[in-house]
Design an enzyme around this catalytic site. Structure first.
Site, PDB file in Angstrom:
ATOM      1  N   GLY A 251       0.736  -1.255  -0.053  1.00 32.51           N
ATOM      2  CA  GLY A 251      -0.159  -0.030  -0.079  1.00 32.51           C
ATOM      3  C   GLY A 251       0.907   1.384   0.070  1.00 32.51           C
ATOM      4  N   PHE A 252       0.253   2.505  -0.033  1.00 32.40           N
ATOM      5  CA  PHE A 252       0.718   3.807   0.168  1.00 32.40           C
ATOM      6  C   PHE A 252       1.772   3.757   1.441  1.00 32.40           C
ATOM      7  CE2 PHE A 252      -0.249   8.302   1.757  1.00 32.40           C
ATOM      8  CZ  PHE A 252       0.958   8.858   1.395  1.00 32.40           C
TER       9      PHE A 252
ATOM     10  N   ASN B 217      -3.147  -8.394   0.379  1.00 34.18           N
ATOM     11  CA  ASN B 217      -3.987  -9.179  -0.417  1.00 34.18           C
ATOM     12  C   ASN B 217      -4.282  -8.507  -1.674  1.00 34.18           C
ATOM     13  OD1 ASN B 217      -5.707  -7.018   0.345  1.00 34.18           O
ATOM     14  ND2 ASN B 217      -7.184  -8.750   1.237  1.00 34.18           N
TER      15      ASN B 217
ATOM     16  N   SER C 291      -5.182  -2.355   5.550  1.00 31.61           N
ATOM     17  CA  SER C 291      -6.603  -1.740   5.769  1.00 31.61           C
ATOM     18  C   SER C 291      -6.833  -0.935   4.584  1.00 31.61           C
ATOM     19  CB  SER C 291      -6.872  -1.163   7.056  1.00 31.61           C
ATOM     20  OG  SER C 291      -8.600  -0.657   7.003  1.00 31.61           O
TER      21      SER C 291
ATOM     22  N   GLY D 226      -1.622 -12.248  17.370  1.00 32.39           N
ATOM     23  CA  GLY D 226      -1.288 -13.545  17.957  1.00 32.39           C
ATOM     24  C   GLY D 226       0.056 -14.117  17.367  1.00 32.39           C
TER      25      GLY D 226
ATOM     26  N   TYR E  18     -14.999   1.495   9.390  1.00 32.63           N
ATOM     27  CA  TYR E  18     -13.310   1.897   9.366  1.00 32.63           C
ATOM     28  C   TYR E  18     -13.101   2.349  11.054  1.00 32.63           C
ATOM     29  CZ  TYR E  18      -8.989   3.940   8.489  1.00 32.63           C
ATOM     30  OH  TYR E  18      -7.359   4.243   8.174  1.00 32.63           O
TER      31      TYR E  18
ATOM     32  N   LYS F  53     -10.941   0.241  13.830  1.00 28.74           N
ATOM     33  CA  LYS F  53      -9.894   0.787  14.223  1.00 28.74           C
ATOM     34  C   LYS F  53      -9.852   0.939  15.811  1.00 28.74           C
ATOM     35  CE  LYS F  53      -6.988   1.246  10.531  1.00 28.74           C
ATOM     36  NZ  LYS F  53      -5.772   0.365  10.390  1.00 28.74           N
TER      37      LYS F  53
ATOM     38  N   TYR G   9      -3.696  -7.355  24.421  1.00 27.14           N
ATOM     39  CA  TYR G   9      -2.563  -8.090  24.315  1.00 27.14           C
ATOM     40  C   TYR G   9      -1.245  -7.507  25.009  1.00 27.14           C
ATOM     41  CZ  TYR G   9      -4.169 -11.846  21.055  1.00 27.14           C
ATOM     42  OH  TYR G   9      -4.760 -12.887  20.450  1.00 27.14           O
TER      43      TYR G   9
ATOM     44  N   ARG H  88      -9.748   9.998  -2.408  1.00 22.20           N
ATOM     45  CA  ARG H  88      -9.558  11.079  -1.298  1.00 22.20           C
ATOM     46  C   ARG H  88      -8.984  12.308  -1.875  1.00 22.20           C
ATOM     47  NH1 ARG H  88      -5.733   7.695   3.247  1.00 22.20           N
ATOM     48  NH2 ARG H  88      -4.986   6.591   1.214  1.00 22.20           N
TER      49      ARG H  88
HETATM   50  N1  UDP Z   1     -13.063  16.142  -0.129  1.00 25.21           N
HETATM   51  C1  UDP Z   1     -13.527  16.919  -0.964  1.00 25.21           C
HETATM   52  N2  UDP Z   1     -13.438  16.551  -2.519  1.00 25.21           N
HETATM   53  C2  UDP Z   1     -12.852  15.339  -2.940  1.00 25.21           C
HETATM   54  C3  UDP Z   1     -12.449  14.506  -1.941  1.00 25.21           C
HETATM   55  C4  UDP Z   1     -12.711  14.848  -0.510  1.00 25.21           C
HETATM   56  O1  UDP Z   1     -13.874  18.123  -0.714  1.00 25.21           O
HETATM   57  O2  UDP Z   1     -12.888  15.195  -4.184  1.00 25.21           O
HETATM   58  C5  UDP Z   1     -13.187  16.368   1.161  1.00 25.21           C
HETATM   59  C6  UDP Z   1     -13.928  15.492   2.202  1.00 25.21           C
HETATM   60  O3  UDP Z   1     -15.245  15.653   2.127  1.00 25.21           O
HETATM   61  C7  UDP Z   1     -13.298  15.883   3.516  1.00 25.21           C
HETATM   62  C8  UDP Z   1     -11.882  16.189   3.064  1.00 25.21           C
HETATM   63  O4  UDP Z   1     -11.785  16.303   1.626  1.00 25.21           O
HETATM   64  O5  UDP Z   1     -13.854  17.177   4.051  1.00 25.21           O
HETATM   65  C9  UDP Z   1     -10.923  14.863   3.308  1.00 25.21           C
HETATM   66  O6  UDP Z   1     -11.148  14.098   2.399  1.00 25.21           O
HETATM   67  P1  UDP Z   1     -10.438  12.563   2.477  1.00 25.21           P
HETATM   68  O7  UDP Z   1     -11.293  11.674   1.767  1.00 25.21           O
HETATM   69  O8  UDP Z   1      -8.858  12.846   1.862  1.00 25.21           O
HETATM   70  O9  UDP Z   1     -10.259  12.013   3.780  1.00 25.21           O
HETATM   71  P2  UDP Z   1     -11.026  12.113   5.482  1.00 25.21           P
HETATM   72  O10 UDP Z   1     -10.098  13.244   6.037  1.00 25.21           O
HETATM   73  O11 UDP Z   1     -12.365  12.733   5.113  1.00 25.21           O
HETATM   74  O12 UDP Z   1     -10.931  10.706   6.004  1.00 25.21           O
END
Ligand code: UDP
Length: 313
Positions: free
Chosen positions: A10-11, A32, A75, A102, A145, A149, A159, A186
């Protein structure tokens, strides 16, 4: 050390592989590949101290030989991903954390959990300190999520307390940089992708909600220091520079030179209104704080996405 990194393709997981390999350690990456990608680790193919295992960490784990540390980073981590993969998100946070704890217990390995600022939900306390218990909607779209978490943190502490496993909990705030998936939904990949294509940036709501964005290299350094510390309570890791999403979008348009402006879209359910880490604890215990400014980090990320969009990634 011999280290297992779950979510290693992942990232953040793949950057952790790079970091631990560069320090001379032996790294086993497990993934995965439902949100991770082998492209993130293909440069490590053939490395004599690196191994990749394609496996779901919610299933029985068998690792031959000793392990000194396990970093549990597997995740889905973007709201779009965990909306599409709600059961997998719950399973990896709950069952995957159980399996990896574990394994840590069986091997006598140190365990580090990648937790999240989402444990604070839509916070009523600002900025967020580690002793704030949070404000989470368990049955909302982000609940899969957030609650996974939160359960993962509870299990990690159990643990630690009952089995004496050496554990660490990193509460990771918004982090960005190269190797984020272009389509992970995101704000950072959406905005940069849109700006590079000359499209308007999709700001959700009126853009007054805030976030605090940390460059990946600072975050990786924080994880590295936390693993070596002897501190078992959660530690916030993130950049305390807070900004409104609208200003963030405008900055990206300016840095890319995009003239297409902004379009407003509906705010997703339970989207946190404000988020900023209080990093006093990380400063005191790890001597850590972010060093890379937002403009510098964004320039590097934009350059990387430019290449990725050309299809060379
Ligand atoms: N957001 C947005 N435009 C997009 C994607 C996300 O305005 O195209 C907003 C989203 O509603 C949130 C913030 O950017 O308020 C950060 O969203 P992100 O999905 O990066 O992660 P989050 O901090 O919400 O987990």
């Amino acid at each position: 050390m011999r280290i297992l990194i779950t979510g290693g393709a992942g990232f953040l997981g793949s950057h952790l592989c790079d970091r631990f390999l560069s320090e001379g350690h032996y790294v086993i990456a497990m993934d995965n590949l439902i949100t991770g990608s082998v492209r993130n680790i293909e440069h490590l193919a053939g490395h004599e101290r690196f191994r990749f295992i394609k496996q779901d960490v919610t299933e029985y784990l068998y690792i031959e030989g000793p392990l000194d540390a396990i970093l549990h980073f597997a995740s889905p981590a973007s709201p779009i991903d965990y909306l599409q993969l709600p059961i997998q998100t719950l399973k990896v946070g709950a069952l995957g954390t159980h399996k990896t704890l574990g394994l840590a217990r069986a091997k006598g390995a140190r365990f580090l959990l990648a937790s999240t600022s989402e444990v604070y939900g839509d916070p009523e306390v600002h900025p967020q300190r580690e002793d704030y218990w949070g404000h989470v909607n368990p049955i909302g779209p982000r609940g899969v999520y957030d609650e996974a978490k939160r359960f993962a943190e509870a299990l990690t502490m159990a643990y630690h307390r009952y089995h004496g496993v050496e554990t660490r909990i990193a509460r990771i705030f918004n982090t960005y940089g190269p190797r984020m998936r272009l389509d992970d939904g995101r704000a950072v990949p959406n905005f940069i992708g849109q700006a590079l294509r000359g499209e308007p940036l999709t700001v959700y709501g009126d853009g007054s909600q805030t976030r605090s964005f940390c460059f990946y290299s600072d975050l990786i350094e924080g994880i590295y220091l936390l693993l070596q510390s002897d501190y078992a309570e959660p530690v916030n890791l993130g950049n305390p520079t807070e900004m409104r999403l609208l200003d963030f979008a405008l900055l990206i348009n300016e840095l890319v030179g995009n003239k297409a402006g902004i379009v407003y879209k509906p705010l997703p359910a339970d989207d946190p209104k404000r988020r900023r880490p209080d990093i006093t604890r990380a400063r005191q215990i790890l001597g850590w704080e972010p060093k890379v400014g937002l403009e510098e980090g964004l320039r590097q990320t934009i350059a990387w996405f430019r290449q990725a969009l050309k299809g060379s990634y």
